[in-house]
Write an enzyme that holds these catalytic residues in place. Structure first.
Site, PDB file in Angstrom:
ATOM      1  N   ASP A  27      24.482  -3.615 -20.198  1.00 13.48           N
ATOM      2  CA  ASP A  27      24.086  -2.457 -19.081  1.00 13.48           C
ATOM      3  C   ASP A  27      22.967  -1.440 -19.349  1.00 13.48           C
ATOM      4  O   ASP A  27      21.900  -1.448 -18.840  1.00 13.48           O
ATOM      5  CB  ASP A  27      25.243  -2.015 -18.286  1.00 13.48           C
ATOM      6  N   GLU A 292      23.054 -10.375 -20.189  1.00 11.42           N
ATOM      7  CA  GLU A 292      22.034 -10.450 -19.299  1.00 11.42           C
ATOM      8  C   GLU A 292      20.629 -10.166 -19.848  1.00 11.42           C
ATOM      9  O   GLU A 292      19.584 -10.932 -19.679  1.00 11.42           O
ATOM     10  CB  GLU A 292      22.189  -9.403 -17.830  1.00 11.42           C
TER      11      GLU A 292
END
Length: 397
Positions: A27, A292
């Protein structure tokens, strides 16, 4: 103490991004890249609020985890303690990254601003995780009216022009092409990272995965390669799958250390900043990445890759993986698409036998797969990156 709302008749010009650090680097990796790009390319003053500066410092080595306020790359980085112990002044935009839940003091300021006559409140956005699933287009940009009447907008990154786009700096592809055009760049990088014994034509694979028996199986196969292979791997979760090959515990390994296994040499990497990680991906022949941020950077590297997606209950992560594979393979020949998809699926399922079999088949399609990896980034970007779409979204909403 938080300043009373009556002192906030107009909003400050900055943007706030709030991020809780999950899985060490995922994140914070995304939000740090976004904050830097907004500052560099749009001259937006960004306040990045982070709850774990120690983990953040692994990808920003010059960060001091003991300081509550500091600035890098034009971004103001604040320690996010709960409750906030730094006065909060509302800016034009407040982004809660990945549903991290804004601090109560921030929500209180927004609420008080909303109740003022001729009220002006920040654009309140929830930056969601990247997904290639079809439903993302229908949910991107939808508002959710909160109990106090303020609208919070859901912003979904994605691969189509109906989504929020993908993080990509404006000059990234030019920098990548210039880097890859000269083999001396990768050799200099390997030397800088303390890696030795790698020849320019050797096969080099980077690994940044979660734990999986599939990685163990691939290492066993790579030992018997017909020519030298090098696997570059940082201390961390990937190595917990390879303990049987290690001369010591994972914690005792040191950067630059080599473990020779037949034709394969494992190289222990030092942690690097985001620029260094990009260059590492550009310099390898194949990349195995996770999460990600690294997943997207592997695509921008224009090299073949395996995406080890974060495991979820009921194997929902495999649905996300298959949604991306459909997009990535859309214009690939059937055999090439099937081979690449099968090795990705086997790796994510931890299927040792299947991943070895499908990896062996990759050799027959590696050249067209490499060409596809080169073509893919421009197609995926859809003429607009996430930051530019985000700035336009704020203007429009």
């Amino acid at each position: 103490m938080t300043m009373p709302a009556t002192e906030h008749h107009t909003l400050a010009k900055h943007w706030d991004i709030f991020c809780t650090v999950v899985d060490n680097y995922g994140d914070i990796g995304v939000t740090w890249r976004l904050a830097k790009q907004l500052a560099a390319e749009y001259q937006i003053t960004v306040h990045l609020w982070v709850d774990d500066l120690h983990s953040f410092s692994h990808i920003l080595p010059s960060l001091d985890p003991a300081l509550r306020r500091q600035s890098f790359s034009g971004v103001n980085i604040f320690q996010w303690n709960n409750p906030l112990d730094i006065d909060y002044i509302a800016g034009q935009v407040v982004i809660e990254a990945f549903a991290c839940e804004l601090p109560e003091q921030v929500k209180s300021v927004i609420d008080k601003l909303h109740k003022q006559p001729q009220s002006t409140v920040p654009h309140w956005l929830n930056l969601e995780y990247l997904s290639a699933e079809d439903w993302v287009e229908g949910c991107h940009g939808l508002p959710s009216t909160q109990a106090n009447g303020v609208k919070k907008w859901f912003y979904f990154p994605g691969f189509s022009d109906k989504t929020g786009g993908l993080i990509c700096e404006q000059q990234l592809f030019v920098e990548r092409d210039n880097w890859q055009a000269n083999p001396n760049n990768k050799m200099a990088l390997f030397s800088q990272l303390g890696l030795s014994g790698i020849e320019p034509d050797d096969t080099v694979i980077s690994v940044f995965s979660y734990e999986t028996a599939a990685l163990n199986a691939l290492v066993k196969q790579w030992q018997h390669a017909t020519q030298a292979m090098h696997v570059l791997i940082p201390k961390g979760r990937s190595l917990h799958s390879l303990t049987e090959f290690l001369p010591c515990t994972v914690s005792e390994l040191i950067p630059g250390q080599q473990i020779k296994l037949g034709q394969l040499i494992l190289h222990i990497l030092p942690m690097t900043d985001q620029t260094g990680f990009d260059r590492l991906l550009w310099s390898c022949d194949f990349n195995i990445v996770r999460g990600e941020d690294s997943f997207l950077r592997a695509q921008w590297a224009a090299k073949p890759f395996i995406w080890h997606i974060y495991p979820q209950e009921d194997d929902y992560h495999l649905i996300k993986l298959q949604a991306f594979m459909r997009i990535y393979c859309d214009n690939l020949a059937a055999q090439i698409a099937a081979t690449w998809a099968e090795v990705n699926l086997a790796f994510n399922q931890g299927d040792a036998n299947a991943v070895v079999n499908h990896w062996q088949q990759l050799n027959s399609v590696i050249l067209p797969l490499q060409q596809h990896a080169i073509n893919w980034p421009n197609n995926a970007l859809n003429d607009a990156d996430l930051a530019s779409r985000l700035v336009q979204f704020v203007k429009n909403s």
